[in-house]
Design a protein around this motif. Structure first.
Motif, short mmCIF file in Angstrom:
data_model
loop_
_atom_site.label_atom_id
_atom_site.label_comp_id
_atom_site.label_asym_id
_atom_site.label_seq_id
_atom_site.Cartn_x
_atom_site.Cartn_y
_atom_site.Cartn_z
N ARG A 91 0.57 0.11 18.72
CA ARG A 91 1.25 -0.22 20.28
C ARG A 91 0.25 -1.49 20.81
O ARG A 91 0.98 -2.18 21.63
CB ARG A 91 0.79 1.11 21.04
CG ARG A 91 1.80 2.16 20.63
CD ARG A 91 1.40 3.50 21.72
NE ARG A 91 2.43 4.42 21.32
CZ ARG A 91 1.83 5.43 20.35
NH1 ARG A 91 0.49 5.34 20.18
NH2 ARG A 91 2.61 6.43 20.07
N ARG A 92 -0.82 -1.64 20.75
CA ARG A 92 -1.74 -2.74 21.30
C ARG A 92 -1.09 -4.19 20.94
O ARG A 92 -0.77 -4.94 21.59
CB ARG A 92 -3.07 -2.60 20.69
CG ARG A 92 -3.93 -3.75 21.25
CD ARG A 92 -5.39 -3.53 20.53
NE ARG A 92 -5.78 -3.56 19.21
CZ ARG A 92 -5.36 -4.59 18.48
NH1 ARG A 92 -4.91 -5.78 18.91
NH2 ARG A 92 -5.55 -4.44 17.06
N ALA A 95 2.34 -4.74 22.51
CA ALA A 95 2.30 -4.92 24.01
C ALA A 95 1.46 -6.48 24.19
O ALA A 95 2.13 -7.26 24.97
CB ALA A 95 1.24 -4.12 24.70
N GLU A 100 4.57 -4.85 27.52
CA GLU A 100 4.46 -3.29 27.62
C GLU A 100 5.64 -2.61 27.58
O GLU A 100 5.59 -1.40 27.58
CB GLU A 100 3.71 -3.02 28.98
CG GLU A 100 2.28 -3.60 29.35
CD GLU A 100 1.23 -2.98 28.35
OE1 GLU A 100 1.46 -1.83 27.91
OE2 GLU A 100 0.28 -3.86 27.88
N SER A 101 6.91 -3.09 27.84
CA SER A 101 8.20 -2.55 27.85
C SER A 101 8.75 -1.87 26.54
O SER A 101 9.46 -0.79 26.60
CB SER A 101 9.23 -3.51 28.50
OG SER A 101 9.45 -4.36 27.67
N ARG A 103 8.19 0.51 23.33
CA ARG A 103 7.53 1.93 23.00
C ARG A 103 7.77 2.10 21.50
O ARG A 103 8.38 1.38 20.72
CB ARG A 103 8.08 3.47 23.72
CG ARG A 103 9.35 3.68 23.13
CD ARG A 103 9.97 4.86 23.70
NE ARG A 103 10.99 5.46 23.10
CZ ARG A 103 10.70 6.39 22.57
NH1 ARG A 103 9.83 7.29 22.68
NH2 ARG A 103 11.99 7.20 21.86
#
Length: 145
Positions: A91-92, A95, A100-101, A103
């Motif tokens: 995830r890091r 992003a 950030e959008s 998932r």
């Protein structure tokens, strides 16, 4: 060597990423993943962890913005909501590279294998952490305004 291209992206992986079209999937698989049985073209990056490969791939490949999800991890068998440390690292990187959008969606183990069998290619990493697998859906490169 090329300017502004991560040296981890060798000729085979660069050619694969370039040949992929919008909506094609690529798998970054851990060392335990049954990659050869997928029947997909394999690119071996033994000795390199999956997070490092993800960062290199996302340095040149956009994720798909036309679908609800563009990245999937494998669910932990017996505990589909379990959160392995590598998931946070995925995830890091997503992003940092894509915003950030996006998932990190999840797929049950055998659904993940099935999706991998339909992927454009599989990148085999040397990742030894369990569940260090991720599937990415390629997006489009928008023209600059």
């Amino acid at each position: 060597m090329l300017k502004s291209i991560d040296p981890l992206l060798g000729p085979d992986l660069l050619a694969t990423l370039r040949a992929m079209g919008h909506g094609d999937d690529i798998v970054i698989a851990d060392a335990n993943f049954p990659a050869a049985t997928t029947g997909r073209p394999l690119i071996r990056l033994d000795g390199v962890d999956a997070v490092r490969i993800l960062d290199a791939v996302l340095s040149v490949m956009p994720l798909d913005t036309f679908t609800p999800d563009a990245a999937w991890r494998m669910e932990v068998v017996g505990d589909p909501t379990a959160e392995m440390p590598i998931f946070g690292e995925f995830r890091r990187v997503m992003a940092a590279r894509e915003g950030e959008s996006f998932r990190l969606a999840s797929l049950e183990r055998f659904a993940f294998y099935e999706r991998a069998r339909n992927a454009f290619a599989v990148v085999v990493s040397g990742e030894r952490r369990l569940y260090g697998n991720i599937i990415l859906k390629k997006g489009i490169v928008r023209p600059e305004a």
